[in-house]
Design a protein around this motif. Structure first.
Motif, PDB file in Angstrom:
ATOM      1  N   ALA B 118       0.508  -1.505   0.113  1.00  0.00           N
ATOM      2  CA  ALA B 118       0.161   0.019   0.007  1.00  0.00           C
ATOM      3  C   ALA B 118       0.621   0.896   0.267  1.00  0.00           C
ATOM      4  CB  ALA B 118      -1.078  -0.150   0.946  1.00  0.00           C
ATOM      5  N   SER B 119       1.724   1.267   0.167  1.00  0.00           N
ATOM      6  CA  SER B 119       3.128   2.403   0.496  1.00  0.00           C
ATOM      7  C   SER B 119       3.641   2.915  -0.764  1.00  0.00           C
ATOM      8  CB  SER B 119       3.713   2.217   2.079  1.00  0.00           C
ATOM      9  OG  SER B 119       4.826   1.465   1.572  1.00  0.00           O
ATOM     10  N   LEU B 120       3.929   1.841  -1.484  1.00  0.00           N
ATOM     11  CA  LEU B 120       4.188   1.634  -2.130  1.00  0.00           C
ATOM     12  C   LEU B 120       3.791   2.049  -3.457  1.00  0.00           C
ATOM     13  CD1 LEU B 120       6.467   1.364  -4.330  1.00  0.00           C
ATOM     14  CD2 LEU B 120       5.538  -1.259  -4.708  1.00  0.00           C
ATOM     15  N   ARG B 121       1.955   2.076  -3.789  1.00  0.00           N
ATOM     16  CA  ARG B 121       1.283   2.520  -4.225  1.00  0.00           C
ATOM     17  C   ARG B 121       0.532   3.798  -3.751  1.00  0.00           C
ATOM     18  NH1 ARG B 121      -2.375   0.213  -7.441  1.00  0.00           N
ATOM     19  NH2 ARG B 121      -1.882  -1.816  -7.373  1.00  0.00           N
ATOM     20  N   ALA B 122       0.583   4.155  -2.779  1.00  0.00           N
ATOM     21  CA  ALA B 122       0.608   5.981  -2.521  1.00  0.00           C
ATOM     22  C   ALA B 122       1.726   6.693  -2.528  1.00  0.00           C
ATOM     23  CB  ALA B 122       0.445   6.226  -0.621  1.00  0.00           C
ATOM     24  N   GLY B 142      17.424  -5.905 -11.363  1.00  0.00           N
ATOM     25  CA  GLY B 142      16.582  -4.888 -12.059  1.00  0.00           C
ATOM     26  C   GLY B 142      15.775  -5.304 -12.758  1.00  0.00           C
ATOM     27  N   LEU B 143      15.612  -6.791 -13.384  1.00  0.00           N
ATOM     28  CA  LEU B 143      15.558  -7.644 -13.650  1.00  0.00           C
ATOM     29  C   LEU B 143      13.629  -8.069 -13.156  1.00  0.00           C
ATOM     30  CD1 LEU B 143      13.246  -8.434 -16.906  1.00  0.00           C
ATOM     31  CD2 LEU B 143      15.129 -10.296 -16.271  1.00  0.00           C
ATOM     32  N   ALA B 144      14.141  -7.806 -12.212  1.00  0.00           N
ATOM     33  CA  ALA B 144      13.006  -8.766 -11.402  1.00  0.00           C
ATOM     34  C   ALA B 144      12.072  -7.169 -10.691  1.00  0.00           C
ATOM     35  CB  ALA B 144      13.743  -9.590  -9.631  1.00  0.00           C
ATOM     36  N   ALA B 148       8.256  -7.706 -10.979  1.00  0.00           N
ATOM     37  CA  ALA B 148       7.562  -7.149  -9.719  1.00  0.00           C
ATOM     38  C   ALA B 148       6.613  -5.748  -9.779  1.00  0.00           C
ATOM     39  CB  ALA B 148       8.010  -6.806  -8.635  1.00  0.00           C
ATOM     40  N   LEU B 149       7.373  -4.474  -9.677  1.00  0.00           N
ATOM     41  CA  LEU B 149       6.273  -4.062 -10.832  1.00  0.00           C
ATOM     42  C   LEU B 149       5.152  -3.965 -11.388  1.00  0.00           C
ATOM     43  CD1 LEU B 149       8.337  -0.838 -10.128  1.00  0.00           C
ATOM     44  CD2 LEU B 149       6.878  -0.882  -8.808  1.00  0.00           C
ATOM     45  N   GLU B 150       5.084  -5.086 -12.315  1.00  0.00           N
ATOM     46  CA  GLU B 150       4.196  -5.615 -13.198  1.00  0.00           C
ATOM     47  C   GLU B 150       3.353  -6.532 -12.980  1.00  0.00           C
ATOM     48  OE1 GLU B 150       6.679  -5.136 -17.337  1.00  0.00           O
ATOM     49  OE2 GLU B 150       7.277  -7.499 -16.516  1.00  0.00           O
ATOM     50  N   ALA B 151       3.480  -7.244 -11.600  1.00  0.00           N
ATOM     51  CA  ALA B 151       2.755  -7.902 -11.525  1.00  0.00           C
ATOM     52  C   ALA B 151       2.031  -7.722 -10.097  1.00  0.00           C
ATOM     53  CB  ALA B 151       3.291  -9.607 -10.695  1.00  0.00           C
ATOM     54  N   LEU B 152       2.574  -6.584  -9.681  1.00  0.00           N
ATOM     55  CA  LEU B 152       1.475  -4.950  -8.810  1.00  0.00           C
ATOM     56  C   LEU B 152       0.878  -4.429  -9.876  1.00  0.00           C
ATOM     57  CD1 LEU B 152       4.662  -4.972  -6.904  1.00  0.00           C
ATOM     58  CD2 LEU B 152       2.411  -6.180  -5.947  1.00  0.00           C
ATOM     59  N   ALA B 153       0.795  -4.420 -10.877  1.00  0.00           N
ATOM     60  CA  ALA B 153       0.106  -3.241 -11.905  1.00  0.00           C
ATOM     61  C   ALA B 153       0.388  -2.303 -11.505  1.00  0.00           C
ATOM     62  CB  ALA B 153      -1.442  -3.745 -12.246  1.00  0.00           C
ATOM     63  N   ALA B 202       7.647 -14.296  -3.621  1.00  0.00           N
ATOM     64  CA  ALA B 202       8.711 -14.730  -4.830  1.00  0.00           C
ATOM     65  C   ALA B 202       8.301 -15.261  -6.084  1.00  0.00           C
ATOM     66  CB  ALA B 202       9.600 -16.326  -4.100  1.00  0.00           C
ATOM     67  N   ARG B 203       7.113 -14.788  -5.446  1.00  0.00           N
ATOM     68  CA  ARG B 203       5.566 -15.264  -6.431  1.00  0.00           C
ATOM     69  C   ARG B 203       5.661 -13.802  -7.894  1.00  0.00           C
ATOM     70  NH1 ARG B 203       2.186 -14.299  -2.804  1.00  0.00           N
ATOM     71  NH2 ARG B 203       1.207 -12.273  -2.906  1.00  0.00           N
ATOM     72  N   GLN B 204       6.264 -12.811  -7.269  1.00  0.00           N
ATOM     73  CA  GLN B 204       5.856 -11.540  -8.263  1.00  0.00           C
ATOM     74  C   GLN B 204       6.588 -11.662  -8.799  1.00  0.00           C
ATOM     75  OE1 GLN B 204       5.447  -8.956  -4.880  1.00  0.00           O
ATOM     76  NE2 GLN B 204       3.112  -9.184  -5.216  1.00  0.00           N
ATOM     77  N   TYR B 205       8.089 -12.405  -8.951  1.00  0.00           N
ATOM     78  CA  TYR B 205       9.621 -11.918  -9.886  1.00  0.00           C
ATOM     79  C   TYR B 205       9.131 -13.205 -10.779  1.00  0.00           C
ATOM     80  CZ  TYR B 205      11.928 -12.034  -5.587  1.00  0.00           C
ATOM     81  OH  TYR B 205      12.337 -11.761  -4.457  1.00  0.00           O
ATOM     82  N   GLN B 206      10.243 -13.780 -11.368  1.00  0.00           N
ATOM     83  CA  GLN B 206      10.942 -14.408 -11.647  1.00  0.00           C
ATOM     84  C   GLN B 206      12.020 -14.878 -11.285  1.00  0.00           C
ATOM     85  OE1 GLN B 206      10.159 -16.551 -14.651  1.00  0.00           O
ATOM     86  NE2 GLN B 206       8.495 -15.499 -14.613  1.00  0.00           N
TER      87      GLN B 206
END
Lengths: 240, 249
Positions: B118-122, B142-144, B148-153, B202-206
């Motif tokens: 939430a704080s990241l999104r805010a 950096g790729l991960a 992760a940012l993509e997985a979190l939309a 861990a599921r949010q990035y390769q």
């Protein structure tokens, strides 16, 4: 395998963006360098104060210091909660670090001696008698500057502008530390080249590196040809 | 006498291994260097061998190895470049293995601030600060971070707020100096610091598979070979885990 290494046979859009950022940075830096460098060089060429060697030494510091020293202090200074960062934001600026303005500030400091030293050298060689004669004939400071000082210091000014421009194009270490590698904003040519080498895009790297060599050679050739002497500085004065 | 033979052989083995004390140069991804220093210290206590450590980004090391750098063993931050060195014949085929799996953590400035999704999104929606990540093109972390940012939309939202550091150490330093208000860094960098952090699932990035490979230059270097075996031993795995990496049993 091959496709990865030989990818991008020519320059990509990102490469072109890096070239544009680099030229924009070098142009703006050169203009500011002349605006800041002219009065400093004039003062250094004419002053008799005892602190003159100290000021000369401060101006010359970027010649000898590794870029990492400047990069380190600039990074600390640009932080939003530092006095410099606070002042910048108070004056209406966005955050300083990772912005194009930050690169301009860094480049002006980093290339200052390359502009000040040729200017100072040519100012020191101006015949003082000429200015005194002009003054007795009623020319004010502004007249003297535009009709005597500027024309006679042409070489020094062009040398300062070319060297300042070339040195800014060749900058790497400071920008690596304060730039943030943002395409179209702070990713300059030298950083883009570094990225290409790291990601094995040698073909693209060759275009950039080769292009920089040709560009720098042409620019330096122009300066030497313009000066006609073997020195980048007018009439045999060697930068000390 | 026949009963003494095994003992004699053992003594001979120890003697010969002492005589064969080797020195190996180990090229390591910058993020793993602190862990490697600890591992090397233990290894040097247990064996007669000596290790020299060279730390740089995996991309830089890859280029140096291709140009003939005298490294015996590579501990990369990814699996792609060791695989490529294997294909190109700069490394020993079949010697490649995953020695550690990297994990991603979110850190912030000031160091004590509350960190969670939430704080990241805010911060990305209403804040003004920058988000530092390592360069996704050159750095595995950096790729991960991008994944992760993509997985979190949050990837589209993060555009214009991202600063791409040269490596994961610089991403950390951007946050530490206050120039970036958030950063996605290696868990190994924060695990032993008092700094607040959020360990990303861990599921949010390769998986960041950090692989080791024996290089052509070191194919007869006993120190390098022994150290590779040491890396898979339970005590070494404990040290690696203790430093913030995941290791398969």
């Amino acid at each position: 395998m091959r496709s990865l290494i030989e990818m991008n046979s020519m320059l990509s859009a990102a490469d072109l963006a890096a070239i544009v950022v680099t030229l924009k940075l070098a142009t703006i830096t050169t203009i500011i360098l002349l605006l800041v460098g002219l009065p400093i060089a004039w003062w250094l060429a004419n002053t008799r104060v005892r602190a003159k060697p100290l000021v000369e030494a401060i101006v010359a510091l970027p010649l000898v210091l590794p870029p990492t020293v400047l990069g380190f202090y600039l990074l600390l200074a640009f932080a939003p909660d530092s006095p410099v960062g606070q002042l910048w934001q108070y004056l209406g600026g966005e955050q300083l670090a990772f912005s194009f303005s930050a690169l301009v500030i860094g480049s002006v400091i980093y290339s200052l001696p390359f502009a000040v030293q040729p200017l100072q050298a040519s100012f020191e060689q101006l015949p003082k008698s000429l200015l005194e004669a002009a003054a007795t004939m009623g020319a004010n400071g502004r007249d003297q500057f535009f009709s005597i000082i500027l024309p006679l210091s042409r070489r020094g000014i062009i040398g300062a502008a070319s060297l300042g421009f070339a040195h800014t194009v060749g900058e790497f270490g400071v920008i690596l530390m304060i730039g943030g590698n943002i395409p179209g904003e702070t990713q300059v040519l030298s950083i883009a080249l570094y990225d290409r080498v790291e990601t094995l895009q040698y073909s693209s790297a060759h275009w950039m590196a080769g292009g920089l060599i040709v560009f720098s050679l042409l620019l330096l050739g122009f300066i030497y040809r313009f000066n006609k002497t073997a020195s980048l500085y007018p009439a045999g004065r060697v930068r000390s | 006498m026949p009963r003494l033979l095994p003992l004699l052989l053992l003594l001979l083995t120890i003697g010969s291994s002492l005589a064969n004390a080797d020195t190996a140069t180990i090229a390591t991804a910058a993020n793993f260097k602190p862990t490697l220093q600890r591992l090397a210290a233990v290894f040097e206590q247990q064996t007669p061998h000596q290790l020299t450590l060279v730390g740089a980004s995996t991309g830089t090391l890859f280029n140096q190895i291709r140009q003939g750098a005298p490294f015996d063993l590579l501990l990369a931050a990814d699996s792609e470049r060791p695989a490529r060195l294997e294909q190109l014949g700069f490394a020993i085929a079949g010697s490649r293995f995953t020695y550690a799996e990297g994990r991603l953590a979110l850190i912030g400035y000031p160091a004590g601030r509350d960190l969670n999704p939430a704080s990241l999104r805010a911060e990305l929606t209403t804040g003004r600060g920058k988000l530092a990540i390592a360069n996704p093109n050159t750095a595995p972390y950096g790729l991960a971070a991008r994944q992760a940012l993509e997985a979190l939309a949050l990837w589209p939202l993060a555009q214009g707020r991202l600063v791409r550091a040269n490596n994961i150490a610089q991403a950390f330093q951007y946050v530490d100096s206050g120039n970036a208000s958030l950063g996605l860094v290696a868990y190994a960098q924060v695990i032993h610091s008092p700094r607040a952090h959020w360990l990303l699932p861990a599921r949010q990035y390769q998986p960041i598979r950090q692989q080791a490979i024996l290089l052509q230059f070191g194919h007869r270097n006993q120190a390098a070979i022994d150290f590779m075996h040491f890396l898979t031993s339970p005590p070494a795995k404990d040290i690696i885990r203790h430093h913030g990496y995941a290791v398969a049993d």
